[in-house]
Design a protein around this motif. Structure first.
Motif, mmCIF file in Angstrom:
data_model
loop_
_atom_site.group_PDB
_atom_site.id
_atom_site.type_symbol
_atom_site.label_atom_id
_atom_site.label_comp_id
_atom_site.label_asym_id
_atom_site.label_seq_id
_atom_site.Cartn_x
_atom_site.Cartn_y
_atom_site.Cartn_z
ATOM 1 N N VAL A 31 -7.117 45.103 17.241
ATOM 2 C CA VAL A 31 -8.068 45.840 17.033
ATOM 3 C C VAL A 31 -9.295 45.838 16.796
ATOM 4 N N HIS A 32 -9.271 44.611 15.252
ATOM 5 C CA HIS A 32 -10.601 43.760 14.492
ATOM 6 C C HIS A 32 -11.133 42.707 15.460
ATOM 7 N N GLY A 33 -10.528 42.051 16.298
ATOM 8 C CA GLY A 33 -11.571 41.044 16.709
ATOM 9 C C GLY A 33 -11.108 39.620 15.432
ATOM 10 N N LEU A 34 -10.271 39.405 14.747
ATOM 11 C CA LEU A 34 -10.067 38.282 14.094
ATOM 12 C C LEU A 34 -8.462 38.243 14.012
ATOM 13 N N GLY A 35 -8.398 36.714 13.993
ATOM 14 C CA GLY A 35 -7.147 36.419 13.501
ATOM 15 C C GLY A 35 -6.600 36.543 11.923
ATOM 16 N N LEU A 36 -5.838 35.945 11.619
ATOM 17 C CA LEU A 36 -5.230 36.004 10.005
ATOM 18 C C LEU A 36 -6.194 35.132 9.056
ATOM 19 N N ASN A 37 -6.655 34.062 10.307
ATOM 20 C CA ASN A 37 -6.983 32.912 8.980
ATOM 21 C C ASN A 37 -8.629 33.286 8.848
ATOM 22 N N GLU A 38 -9.330 33.631 10.049
ATOM 23 C CA GLU A 38 -9.834 34.354 9.868
ATOM 24 C C GLU A 38 -10.583 35.592 8.803
ATOM 25 N N LEU A 39 -9.613 37.013 8.627
ATOM 26 C CA LEU A 39 -9.393 37.263 7.811
ATOM 27 C C LEU A 39 -9.805 37.078 6.552
ATOM 28 N N LEU A 40 -8.291 35.728 6.095
ATOM 29 C CA LEU A 40 -8.390 35.642 5.361
ATOM 30 C C LEU A 40 -9.858 34.649 4.326
ATOM 31 N N LEU A 41 -11.222 33.940 5.437
ATOM 32 C CA LEU A 41 -11.656 33.528 4.808
ATOM 33 C C LEU A 41 -12.958 34.069 4.563
ATOM 34 N N LEU A 42 -12.984 35.791 5.486
ATOM 35 C CA LEU A 42 -13.909 36.809 5.053
ATOM 36 C C LEU A 42 -13.565 37.870 3.634
ATOM 37 N N MET A 43 -12.142 37.907 3.597
ATOM 38 C CA MET A 43 -11.405 38.032 2.370
ATOM 39 C C MET A 43 -12.240 37.291 0.984
ATOM 40 N N GLN A 44 -11.990 35.951 1.005
ATOM 41 C CA GLN A 44 -12.634 35.247 -0.308
ATOM 42 C C GLN A 44 -14.058 36.213 -0.174
ATOM 43 N N LEU A 45 -14.603 35.652 0.388
ATOM 44 C CA LEU A 45 -15.848 36.099 0.533
ATOM 45 C C LEU A 45 -16.059 37.063 -0.088
ATOM 46 N N ALA A 46 -15.530 38.361 0.480
ATOM 47 C CA ALA A 46 -15.622 39.942 0.037
ATOM 48 C C ALA A 46 -15.199 39.920 -1.135
ATOM 49 N N HIS A 47 -14.313 38.877 -2.138
ATOM 50 C CA HIS A 47 -14.120 39.066 -3.737
ATOM 51 C C HIS A 47 -14.553 38.420 -4.334
ATOM 52 N N ALA A 48 -15.911 37.384 -3.659
ATOM 53 C CA ALA A 48 -16.302 36.561 -4.587
ATOM 54 C C ALA A 48 -17.848 37.197 -5.113
ATOM 55 N N PRO A 49 -18.114 36.365 -5.937
ATOM 56 C CA PRO A 49 -19.419 36.957 -6.076
ATOM 57 C C PRO A 49 -20.872 37.055 -5.589
#
Length: 149
Positions: A31-49
């Motif tokens: 659906v999103h073209g992402l694996g779970l690890n990639e999503l976790l990386l992007l989520m870290q960035l999304a919640h970072a200043p």
């Protein structure tokens, strides 16, 4: 607590991780073209200043090496989800920055992840038990960097 009990808990955590990877990765990929690890990386960035982190900080938060972060970021850069940014005060420091496209993808994928989380627990536990599990795992990982609220 005995060593056998601790080992049993550890092995069950590993087994749960494998189960979750198998349940979540296929839909996230299709659906999103992402694996779970990639999503976790992007989520870290999304919640970072400023939606950015140093590679070393991402490595600490994801409990991996800086070289793994570099390898993970290459396809994310090609997809336009992240970009590299140098520190204007120190050329040795580089940041991984979430793009607007990446932020949109994270928001979409988080919706899928929330739905899948409900599916994973629905037939096993009630809301109070899930809250207890979350609290116990939160205590287990409390000292680790990168908790996402």
């Amino acid at each position: 607590m005995s060593n056998a009990t601790a080992l049993s808990a550890l092995l069950r955590l590993f087994r749960a991780q494998a189960f979750l990877d198998a349940r979540l990765n296929p839909e996230l990929n299709s659906v999103h073209g992402l694996g779970l690890n990639e999503l976790l990386l992007l989520m870290q960035l999304a919640h970072a200043p400023l939606h950015r982190l140093r590679r070393v900080d991402l490595a600490q938060r994801l409990h991996t090496s800086q070289s793994t972060i570099t390898r993970m970021c290459l396809p994310l850069e090609k997809s336009g989800f992240v970009k590299r940014e140098a520190d204007p005060r120190d050329a040795r420091v580089g940041y991984v920055v979430l793009s607007k496209t990446g932020l949109t993808r994270v928001e979409e994928a988080e919706k899928t992840l929330k739905r899948k989380a409900a599916d994973v627990f629905r037939d096993r536990w009630d809301s109070d038990e899930i809250a207890t599990l979350s609290e116990l795992l939160g205590r287990f990982t409390a000292a680790l960097p990168g908790d996402i609220p």
